[in-house]
Design a protein around this motif. Structure first.
Motif, short mmCIF file in Angstrom:
data_model
loop_
_atom_site.label_atom_id
_atom_site.label_comp_id
_atom_site.label_asym_id
_atom_site.label_seq_id
_atom_site.Cartn_x
_atom_site.Cartn_y
_atom_site.Cartn_z
N LEU A 6 4.23 4.76 -2.62
CA LEU A 6 3.44 3.56 -2.91
C LEU A 6 3.59 2.51 -1.81
O LEU A 6 2.61 1.90 -1.38
CB LEU A 6 3.88 2.96 -4.25
N TYR A 63 -2.78 3.09 -9.68
CA TYR A 63 -1.63 3.99 -9.87
C TYR A 63 -1.21 4.02 -11.33
O TYR A 63 -0.93 5.09 -11.89
CB TYR A 63 -0.48 3.52 -8.98
N ALA A 74 -4.73 4.83 -4.60
CA ALA A 74 -3.48 4.78 -5.36
C ALA A 74 -3.59 5.61 -6.62
O ALA A 74 -2.61 6.22 -7.07
CB ALA A 74 -3.13 3.33 -5.70
N TYR A 75 -4.78 5.66 -7.21
CA TYR A 75 -5.02 6.52 -8.37
C TYR A 75 -4.83 7.99 -7.99
O TYR A 75 -4.20 8.77 -8.72
CB TYR A 75 -6.43 6.27 -8.90
N GLY A 95 -1.26 8.57 -7.62
CA GLY A 95 -0.67 8.56 -8.95
C GLY A 95 -0.87 9.87 -9.69
O GLY A 95 0.04 10.36 -10.37
N HIS A 135 1.57 12.41 -8.43
CA HIS A 135 2.91 12.18 -8.99
C HIS A 135 2.95 12.52 -10.48
O HIS A 135 3.89 13.17 -10.95
CB HIS A 135 3.30 10.71 -8.80
#
Length: 398
Positions: free
Chosen positions: A94, A126, A333-334, A337, A340
């Motif tokens: 991040l 995220y 960021a999505y 995310g 992850h």
């Protein structure tokens, strides 16, 4: 075009220095080591939350995200470079993504308030992935949608036009492709006789497993930035071919897997072989890419082999508008995310999502540790970039 190893290395070092001198954003992309030096030494790093120990990209900047085709040709936006992948703290991805977005915004002459809004949107995107929200909640920004649409329409001829002189099977020696040394040529000839290599190539794009795979040309490939100086080969192979059906061609990328700079988490074992580590990380973070990769060895060094698909493109964003910058931050960021989250159980996703989304400052709607880290890193990389340019200019004058 024959080159000895020392000449090759000097040329690669000059190319890397030039690439990194083009902009602060290029310097950030090409200098992963500086990021992890900050992480090791900075007092700010001590305040970072410890997320679940999962596979992380380790070098999660803007250029390492983009459309990636799976073995059947389906295209998704995923992480596209896993050289630094390790089992570690997802907070590191991040922060590195935030740093990359912040320097891209500065390169687009956007005001500081836009950078603050980008970081806020990054946290929201995220957190949505941790909450398993659908993509409808995070629509693609125009800059990403345009690249994906271009990827969907690409075929072999487009890849050949970009990488080769023609669609005919030959690598053009010159600025990007260099002639192999005799030991390199012999090693690649032997590699493409390996049944595991043949099986991987034939597993893509619904190919016939009985087809013959034949190496028809290969060269040293001057490509990338942080990887310059390590083994990197391009190989052209033919697949099948009869009187009734002409042979298909494929471009294979072979990249040396080097030790990761990124610190690792505790409690989970990683493969000791660096090529196997890269493939394992790719399989976890970017399934489209992971299923197309093979860990192998060339000249005794660990190497990752993968076929380049016409649909594989990086996000090259020359200029951000204000609205596009914030939308891109949220969406990318999505994407990270999702990479992850697919490794976490429901409990870990919920607790880590709450930690990420928690507002900790009255001045910005984002975690203080994230904002302070990006501000600190932006300042240190700006200074490092100017010093790099000074040294580059002195070297050129000499």
């Amino acid at each position: 075009m024959k080159q000895n190893f020392d000449d090759r290395l000097r040329d690669l070092e000059r190319s890397r220095a030039l690439k990194m001198a083009r902009s602060t954003h290029a310097y950030v992309r090409g200098n992963t080591a500086k990021f992890y030096e900050w992480l090791a030494d900075s007092r700010s790093a001590a305040r970072l939350p410890a997320g679940p120990a999962i596979w992380i990209c380790g070098d999660c900047h803007l250029g390492n995200l983009g459309p990636i085709a799976d073995a059947g040709g389906k295209v998704d936006v995923q992480i596209r470079d896993l050289d630094q992948t390790v089992i570690g703290n997802p907070a590191h991805d991040l922060i590195r993504l935030g740093l990359s977005l912040a320097t891209a915004a500065r390169g687009s002459d956007l005001p500081g308030v836009t950078t603050a809004q980008m970081i806020e949107q990054m946290v929201e995107g995220y957190a949505l992935a941790m909450a398993e929200q659908g993509e409808a909640e995070t629509p693609e920004p125009n800059v990403v949608r345009a690249v994906r649409r271009r990827a969907l329409g690409r075929r072999w001829r487009h890849l050949a036009d970009e990488r080769l002189d023609d669609v005919e099977p030959k690598l053009p020696l010159g600025k990007k492709f260099w002639a192999l040394a005799s030991d390199e040529k012999a090693a690649l000839d032997q590699l493409f006789e390996d049944p595991a290599v043949t099986a991987l190539i034939l597993s893509l794009s619904a190919r016939d497993e009985s087809d013959r795979v034949r190496l028809i040309d290969a060269a040293y490939w001057k490509k990338g930035c942080s990887s310059l100086g390590n083994l990197r080969f391009a190989a052209l192979v033919s697949i099948g071919g009869t009187r009734k059906k002409p042979a298909e061609y494929a471009l294979i990328d072979l990249k040396e897997a080097v030790p990761a700079i990124a610190p690792t988490g505790h409690g989970r074992a990683m493969p000791r072989d660096h090529a196997e580590r890269v493939v394992a990380g790719a399989t976890a973070l970017a399934p489209n890419l992971g299923e197309r990769m093979l860990a192998t060895h060339v000249l005794g060094k660990p190497v990752v082999l993968r076929e380049l698909m016409p649909q594989d493109l990086k996000l090259e964003i020359a200029q951000f508008s204000r609205s596009e910058a914030t939308r891109a931050a949220r969406y990318l960021a999505y994407v990270v995310g999702l990479a992850h989250a697919r490794q976490m159980d429901a409990s870990d996703r919920a607790s880590w999502g709450r930690a990420i989304a928690r507002r900790q400052s009255a001045s910005i709607d984002a975690p203080t540790w994230l904002w302070d880290s990006i501000v600190d890193l932006t300042a240190s990389h700006e200074a490092g970039y100017l010093e790099h340019c000074r040294r580059y200019a002195l070297a050129q004058a000499a």
